[in-house]
Design a protein around this motif. Structure first.
Motif, PDB file in Angstrom:
ATOM      1  N   THR A   1      -7.562   5.994   5.060  1.00  0.00           N
ATOM      2  CA  THR A   1      -9.199   6.074   5.116  1.00  0.00           C
ATOM      3  C   THR A   1      -9.902   5.073   5.101  1.00  0.00           C
ATOM      4  O   THR A   1      -9.229   3.808   5.053  1.00  0.00           O
TER       5      THR A   1
ATOM      6  N   LYS B   1     -11.606   3.520   3.272  1.00  0.00           N
ATOM      7  CA  LYS B   1     -11.822   2.614   2.125  1.00  0.00           C
ATOM      8  C   LYS B   1     -10.252   1.873   1.818  1.00  0.00           C
ATOM      9  O   LYS B   1     -10.487   0.722   1.825  1.00  0.00           O
ATOM     10  N   ASN B   2      -9.201   2.577   2.102  1.00  0.00           N
ATOM     11  CA  ASN B   2      -7.758   1.807   1.879  1.00  0.00           C
ATOM     12  C   ASN B   2      -7.706   0.940   3.093  1.00  0.00           C
ATOM     13  O   ASN B   2      -7.046  -0.060   2.931  1.00  0.00           O
ATOM     14  N   THR B   3      -7.993   1.407   4.365  1.00  0.00           N
ATOM     15  CA  THR B   3      -7.775   0.584   5.356  1.00  0.00           C
ATOM     16  C   THR B   3      -8.650  -0.626   5.360  1.00  0.00           C
ATOM     17  O   THR B   3      -8.185  -1.697   5.733  1.00  0.00           O
TER      18      THR B   3
ATOM     19  N   MET C   1       0.779  -1.030   0.009  1.00  0.00           N
ATOM     20  CA  MET C   1       0.035  -0.209   0.149  1.00  0.00           C
ATOM     21  C   MET C   1       0.682   1.300   0.051  1.00  0.00           C
ATOM     22  O   MET C   1       0.290   2.265  -0.766  1.00  0.00           O
TER      23      MET C   1
ATOM     24  N   ALA D   1      -9.419  -2.336   2.506  1.00  0.00           N
ATOM     25  CA  ALA D   1      -8.925  -2.983   1.789  1.00  0.00           C
ATOM     26  C   ALA D   1      -7.683  -3.638   2.206  1.00  0.00           C
ATOM     27  O   ALA D   1      -7.517  -4.712   1.853  1.00  0.00           O
ATOM     28  N   LEU D   2      -6.867  -2.869   2.936  1.00  0.00           N
ATOM     29  CA  LEU D   2      -5.580  -3.298   3.687  1.00  0.00           C
ATOM     30  C   LEU D   2      -5.971  -4.454   4.459  1.00  0.00           C
ATOM     31  O   LEU D   2      -5.184  -5.729   4.540  1.00  0.00           O
TER      32      LEU D   2
END
Length: 381
Positions: free
Chosen positions: A369, A371-373, A296, A375-376
């Motif tokens: 964010t 969203k990316n958290t 990421m 996904a992570l």
């Protein structure tokens, strides 16, 4: 190689094999007459703990022990320890063990003379100024693992048992007065603890090195800490009695904790709520989520990791560094993902929420964010 020395951090660090024999002298140097040794349940009956208690007793310092410490210590453990401390008339704390024993021991000393509740001293703004400095008992730290670096830290990580959140309790006087780093104490660690704690030290150095904040001194310490881990962790894992490797890993642990004054990041932001909710080993969790976090953050840290790879003798720049982490994890028998750690049907909403409020998020190179958290996290299972 002579791996013995006395350093000033500003805490006094007594480093070298056999120096745990100086524990009673350290107590007297800090004015302790009746210390309480705080450690975890797994260490309470081991020979290294018995030897420490024997030394204290022989020096006329009593045999005070508190070991009701969970792997992720919480306020319940803290209250129980405070009750023992006060009932026994103790005047200082020896924080003895890995991160759990060190963190809880430091909190017991910190809270021993406070009148406000523990959570009033969370590391938020200037909340630490609420504490009465005169109510903080002296602390000696004796690490028996090489990972957290809590022995040279001004904070403790304590889990709130009600909200299942990890909280950082901070005060400058939580920094121990004396630290005894004896690599002989680490030789009896189970292999999986050597692996997990070692990867915790590596994570501290990697995240500090990757943090966008400005702190050149921490940057250099983090890079050299990564080198020490690279050159010594596998040896300590496969040859547990190698005192040179053990000593270098103890140095790397302290260096990681020193370096992360510059900041941590998503590795710890993910690991803290996972550990709080599912009681996983902190360093092992860091290792499991490390590669997804690297992916990421690549857009922001590739040049920096390229430079680190050159210093560490890793070919292939960022890709080589990334592959090295995977190879190291495999060699240390780190679980491949969070599912392999036994976490099934995770509460993803709560994990994401916990990560986003964790103080470590502020040091991540890529803004975290919802969203990316999410996904992570999904990439870690």
């Amino acid at each position: 190689m002579n791996l013995t020395g006395n350093w000033s951090y500003p805490t006094t660090i007594k480093f070298g094999a056999g120096r745990s024999s100086e524990l009673a002298d350290a107590c007297k140097a800090t004015g302790m007459k009746k210390p309480l040794l705080v450690t975890d349940k797994g260490l309470a009956n081991l020979p290294i703990t018995t030897a420490a208690l024997d030394q204290l007793e022989a020096a006329g310092l009593g045999r005070g022990l508190f070991s009701d410490v969970d792997p992720n210590p919480n306020e319940i453990n803290a209250e129980a320890g405070l009750a023992v401390y006060r009932a026994g008339g103790h005047d200082g704390v020896i924080a003895f063990g890995g991160g759990s024993g060190l963190d809880l021991g430091k909190v017991i000393a910190f809270m021993s003379g406070q009148t406000r509740p523990l959570w009033d001293f969370e590391d938020i703004g200037d909340w630490w100024t609420r504490a009465d400095p005169a109510g903080i008992a002296p602390i000696i730290a004796v690490p028996t693992t090489a990972g957290t670096g809590s022995e040279v830290g001004r904070a403790s990580v304590i889990t709130n048992s009600v909200t299942h959140e990890k909280k950082i309790i901070f005060h400058p006087k939580i920094l121990p007065a004396i630290v005894i780093c004896d690599p002989e104490l680490t030789t009896g660690m189970p292999a999986f603890i050597t692996a997990g704690t070692g990867m915790d030290a590596f994570a501290h150095c990697l995240e500090a090195f990757s943090s966008p904040h400005y702190h050149p001194m921490s940057q250099g310490i983090a890079l050299e800490g990564m080198r020490l881990v690279k050159e010594n962790l596998m040896t300590a894992f496969t040859k547990p009695n190698d005192l040179e490797a053990r000593a270098h890993m103890m140095s790397a642990a302290m260096m990681g904790a020193t370096a992360f004054q510059k900041g941590l990041g998503a590795i710890h932001a993910l690991s803290h709520p996972i550990g709080a909710m599912y009681n996983t080993h902190h360093g092992t969790t860091n290792a499991v989520v490390m590669q997804p976090v690297l992916r990421m953050n690549r857009v922001e840290i590739e040049d920096r990791i390229n430079a680190a790879a050159r210093y560490l003798g890793i070919e292939g720049g960022f890709d080589g560094f990334y592959d090295y982490v995977g190879t190291l994890n495999a060699g240390l028998k780190i679980p491949a993902n969070l599912t392999a750690m036994g976490i099934t049907n995770p509460d993803m909403d709560k994990l994401v929420q916990g990560a986003l409020i964790d103080p470590s998020t502020g040091g991540n190179p890529v803004e975290m964010t919802p969203k990316n958290t999410r996904a992570l996290f999904e990439a870690c299972f």
